[in-house]
Design a protein around this motif. Sequence first.
Motif, PDB file in Angstrom:
ATOM      1  N   THR A 112       0.850  -1.194   0.000  1.00 46.34           N
ATOM      2  CA  THR A 112       0.000   0.000   0.000  1.00 46.34           C
ATOM      3  C   THR A 112       0.882   1.238   0.000  1.00 46.34           C
ATOM      4  O   THR A 112       1.971   1.259   0.581  1.00 46.34           O
ATOM      5  CB  THR A 112      -0.918   0.033   1.231  1.00 46.34           C
ATOM      6  N   GLU A 113       0.386   2.272  -0.668  1.00 49.71           N
ATOM      7  CA  GLU A 113       1.085   3.552  -0.722  1.00 49.71           C
ATOM      8  C   GLU A 113       0.045   4.663  -0.660  1.00 49.71           C
ATOM      9  O   GLU A 113      -0.778   4.810  -1.572  1.00 49.71           O
ATOM     10  CB  GLU A 113       1.907   3.676  -2.006  1.00 49.71           C
ATOM     11  N   ALA A 114       0.066   5.410   0.423  1.00 50.39           N
ATOM     12  CA  ALA A 114      -0.888   6.507   0.618  1.00 50.39           C
ATOM     13  C   ALA A 114      -2.322   6.021   0.455  1.00 50.39           C
ATOM     14  O   ALA A 114      -3.160   6.687  -0.166  1.00 50.39           O
ATOM     15  CB  ALA A 114      -0.590   7.649  -0.357  1.00 50.39           C
ATOM     16  N   GLY A 115      -2.605   4.843   0.988  1.00 45.03           N
ATOM     17  CA  GLY A 115      -3.949   4.295   0.913  1.00 45.03           C
ATOM     18  C   GLY A 115      -4.277   3.590  -0.384  1.00 45.03           C
ATOM     19  O   GLY A 115      -5.365   3.018  -0.516  1.00 45.03           O
ATOM     20  N   ARG A 116      -3.373   3.610  -1.346  1.00 44.05           N
ATOM     21  CA  ARG A 116      -3.614   2.941  -2.625  1.00 44.05           C
ATOM     22  C   ARG A 116      -3.030   1.535  -2.590  1.00 44.05           C
ATOM     23  O   ARG A 116      -1.924   1.318  -2.098  1.00 44.05           O
ATOM     24  CB  ARG A 116      -2.990   3.723  -3.783  1.00 44.05           C
ATOM     25  N   ARG A 117      -3.762   0.606  -3.157  1.00 43.00           N
ATOM     26  CA  ARG A 117      -3.302  -0.780  -3.193  1.00 43.00           C
ATOM     27  C   ARG A 117      -2.296  -0.960  -4.321  1.00 43.00           C
ATOM     28  O   ARG A 117      -2.531  -0.523  -5.455  1.00 43.00           O
ATOM     29  CB  ARG A 117      -4.485  -1.725  -3.383  1.00 43.00           C
ATOM     30  N   GLN A 118      -1.179  -1.617  -4.009  1.00 39.41           N
ATOM     31  CA  GLN A 118      -0.109  -1.826  -4.974  1.00 39.41           C
ATOM     32  C   GLN A 118       0.218  -3.316  -5.068  1.00 39.41           C
ATOM     33  O   GLN A 118      -0.129  -4.107  -4.182  1.00 39.41           O
ATOM     34  CB  GLN A 118       1.152  -1.055  -4.551  1.00 39.41           C
ATOM     35  N   LEU A 119       0.889  -3.680  -6.146  1.00 34.17           N
ATOM     36  CA  LEU A 119       1.347  -5.053  -6.346  1.00 34.17           C
ATOM     37  C   LEU A 119       2.853  -5.031  -6.552  1.00 34.17           C
ATOM     38  O   LEU A 119       3.359  -4.400  -7.489  1.00 34.17           O
ATOM     39  CB  LEU A 119       0.661  -5.692  -7.553  1.00 34.17           C
ATOM     40  N   LEU A 120       3.567  -5.723  -5.681  1.00 30.16           N
ATOM     41  CA  LEU A 120       5.027  -5.818  -5.771  1.00 30.16           C
ATOM     42  C   LEU A 120       5.398  -7.153  -6.406  1.00 30.16           C
ATOM     43  O   LEU A 120       4.874  -8.202  -6.026  1.00 30.16           O
ATOM     44  CB  LEU A 120       5.643  -5.689  -4.381  1.00 30.16           C
ATOM     45  N   THR A 121       6.311  -7.099  -7.363  1.00 26.91           N
ATOM     46  CA  THR A 121       6.785  -8.306  -8.047  1.00 26.91           C
ATOM     47  C   THR A 121       8.303  -8.335  -8.016  1.00 26.91           C
ATOM     48  O   THR A 121       8.959  -7.355  -8.380  1.00 26.91           O
ATOM     49  CB  THR A 121       6.298  -8.345  -9.507  1.00 26.91           C
ATOM     50  N   TRP A 122       8.825  -9.471  -7.580  1.00 32.50           N
ATOM     51  CA  TRP A 122      10.270  -9.711  -7.558  1.00 32.50           C
ATOM     52  C   TRP A 122      10.556 -10.817  -8.569  1.00 32.50           C
ATOM     53  O   TRP A 122      10.057 -11.928  -8.454  1.00 32.50           O
ATOM     54  CB  TRP A 122      10.709 -10.127  -6.158  1.00 32.50           C
ATOM     55  N   CYS A 123      11.346 -10.506  -9.601  1.00 31.21           N
ATOM     56  CA  CYS A 123      11.560 -11.457 -10.690  1.00 31.21           C
ATOM     57  C   CYS A 123      13.053 -11.589 -10.979  1.00 31.21           C
ATOM     58  O   CYS A 123      13.689 -10.612 -11.405  1.00 31.21           O
ATOM     59  CB  CYS A 123      10.821 -11.003 -11.945  1.00 31.21           C
ATOM     60  N   PRO A 124      13.656 -12.754 -10.760  1.00 32.90           N
ATOM     61  CA  PRO A 124      15.075 -12.947 -11.093  1.00 32.90           C
ATOM     62  C   PRO A 124      15.313 -12.821 -12.595  1.00 32.90           C
ATOM     63  O   PRO A 124      14.447 -13.143 -13.409  1.00 32.90           O
ATOM     64  CB  PRO A 124      15.371 -14.370 -10.603  1.00 32.90           C
ATOM     65  N   TYR A 125      16.491 -12.350 -12.959  1.00 28.18           N
ATOM     66  CA  TYR A 125      16.858 -12.260 -14.366  1.00 28.18           C
ATOM     67  C   TYR A 125      16.943 -13.662 -14.969  1.00 28.18           C
ATOM     68  O   TYR A 125      17.301 -14.623 -14.295  1.00 28.18           O
ATOM     69  CB  TYR A 125      18.197 -11.543 -14.532  1.00 28.18           C
ATOM     70  N   GLY A 126      16.633 -13.751 -16.262  1.00 29.68           N
ATOM     71  CA  GLY A 126      16.594 -15.043 -16.925  1.00 29.68           C
ATOM     72  C   GLY A 126      17.821 -15.325 -17.763  1.00 29.68           C
ATOM     73  O   GLY A 126      18.765 -14.524 -17.832  1.00 29.68           O
ATOM     74  N   PRO A 127      17.832 -16.466 -18.449  1.00 26.20           N
ATOM     75  CA  PRO A 127      19.015 -16.889 -19.219  1.00 26.20           C
ATOM     76  C   PRO A 127      19.303 -16.022 -20.433  1.00 26.20           C
ATOM     77  O   PRO A 127      20.399 -16.098 -20.988  1.00 26.20           O
ATOM     78  CB  PRO A 127      18.663 -18.322 -19.634  1.00 26.20           C
ATOM     79  N   ASP A 128      18.346 -15.197 -20.874  1.00 24.72           N
ATOM     80  CA  ASP A 128      18.578 -14.338 -22.037  1.00 24.72           C
ATOM     81  C   ASP A 128      19.155 -12.977 -21.664  1.00 24.72           C
ATOM     82  O   ASP A 128      19.371 -12.144 -22.554  1.00 24.72           O
ATOM     83  CB  ASP A 128      17.268 -14.131 -22.809  1.00 24.72           C
ATOM     84  N   ARG A 129      19.401 -12.741 -20.388  1.00 22.37           N
ATOM     85  CA  ARG A 129      19.961 -11.452 -20.002  1.00 22.37           C
ATOM     86  C   ARG A 129      21.363 -11.290 -20.586  1.00 22.37           C
ATOM     87  O   ARG A 129      22.203 -12.178 -20.474  1.00 22.37           O
ATOM     88  CB  ARG A 129      20.028 -11.332 -18.487  1.00 22.37           C
ATOM     89  N   CYS A 130      21.611 -10.138 -21.187  1.00 21.83           N
ATOM     90  CA  CYS A 130      22.911  -9.893 -21.811  1.00 21.83           C
ATOM     91  C   CYS A 130      23.457  -8.508 -21.481  1.00 21.83           C
ATOM     92  O   CYS A 130      24.448  -8.088 -22.081  1.00 21.83           O
ATOM     93  CB  CYS A 130      22.814 -10.070 -23.325  1.00 21.83           C
TER      94      CYS A 130
END
Length: 522
Positions: free
Chosen positions: A184-202
């Motif tokens: 939540t931020e200032a009463g607003r609902r938020q969605l947090l996503t944590w995503c590891p980098y994949g094999p195509d990262r260059c």
Amino acid sequence: MHSYLADPDSVPVTADAMAVFERRPANKVLLDDTDPLTCNIEGHQQREDHTEYIISVVRGIRGTDRWRVRHRYNDFVELNEQLAPARLDLKLPRKKVFGNMDKNFIEDRRQGLQVYLDTILAHPLLSQCLAVKRFLDPPNYPDSMEADAAQAVQLALRGTSIVSLADPLPALGWRARAFHQGATEAGRRQLLTWCPYGPDRCLTLQQLTTVNKCLASIQTHEYCRLTDRAGLRIAPFCPAGSLRDVISGSKPGAAPFLAKYGGVRPECALLYSDIRTIGRQILEALRLLHQRGIPYGHLHSGNVLYDGGVCRLTDLENAVWGVPPYYRPYLVRHRRLATTEAADVYGLGHVLHELTFGRPLLSDRLERLPPDLMPELGRVLESLLSEAALKSGLPTVEELLETPLFRDVVPPLPVSCAIRMTPQCRELLRTVKTSTEQRLQQDQRLYRHQRRLDKTEALLNDEEKRRVRRQLQRKVGDRGGDEEGPAGKGSRFQLELCQAAFYSSPTASAATTTASSAICGH
């Protein structure tokens, strides 16, 4: 065991890519979670009070990444309970209290468990489920993944007061390594996503930051933090959810992923007018990305937010982060789907199919369409998903916009935005696109190579071919050798006999493999 890459110098980088690299990237997941798994219960071992089944598991196309795991029947029961929210009849063999150590019963159960695992791995959603991956590959998907991700999020947000974190949202999406948490931020609902980098990262971390700043104007999230190993993004929570939520009649976060999308659900197809409007909006967004040289390739119904009749594409940074797309196992099967633009158009075909019939297409191609379907819609679906289209090539975004299905549709909002793209950012995006497509094309060549090997093996093992070989042997024996001269029929029979003998010899498979490898360029 695959893990995060600790040595930057061990990452293969092409010579063209090195022109824009300051240093090679580090800390990405080498394992492609979309690589299909196949398994074979090759035996069993008796314990004091139970039987353990020995499962041989193979990952990917090459077949070189293989290992064994052991599971007792109770482990299968536990897996089946974890997959129960999907509401699918997976036909797990029944439990037996007495006589469960009998050899005939164990063999029958082994065959039933093999069918059970084959059914799971053939399903696009179940095969990507974290419970299945932990069952078959526990070292790469440990039980501590969620706790480690939650701790990493705390460290990434340490010293900031951007949001107040709520409880984690397990099983929100299909990715096994992605971690979702409410905020939540200032009463607003938020969605947090944590995503590891994949094999195509260059790209290096500094280069990732540069690209992320350039793409900030078209991304759906309000905050993004890049670390050495993963990216963190915080976006406003969309109450209406994605197109997949609209089709399934569910709300985001209301139930686990498998419960909402995994099993048989009432068909909830959209109106023809809504399909045209949604398709037009997606095409306009794809045209903008393609014109600006921004690689995407992650289009599916779960990545299209739909609120008030307006569509917004999400996860635009996934290609830059090197994360493999949802439809990558299908892309590998078709050489015409070798670019990110073709992957976008192919993903649109799956989205339109799901909007039309209220259910996803659980295959890489479209077999047939009902005769009462609107002709304009049917022609577009065939041009995107039919076997003929996948062999000859898919239409471009511009060509689709000129079809009768989308030509006269007016989007509810204009799709335009000012993207300040620096020359360095353009070069980095070209590098990302080239690197992603090169790995995809390499896997496509490996897939075709393996298909040829499978066909050759089937030919060698065919009983009819063995019968023909025996007939040739008898004919040559009756003629008594080459009686008609080098150019006669006897010589031809000798040649056919030599060919038949070669293809039935132990060296045939190795020789065929070498020849096929030369054709494929490996």
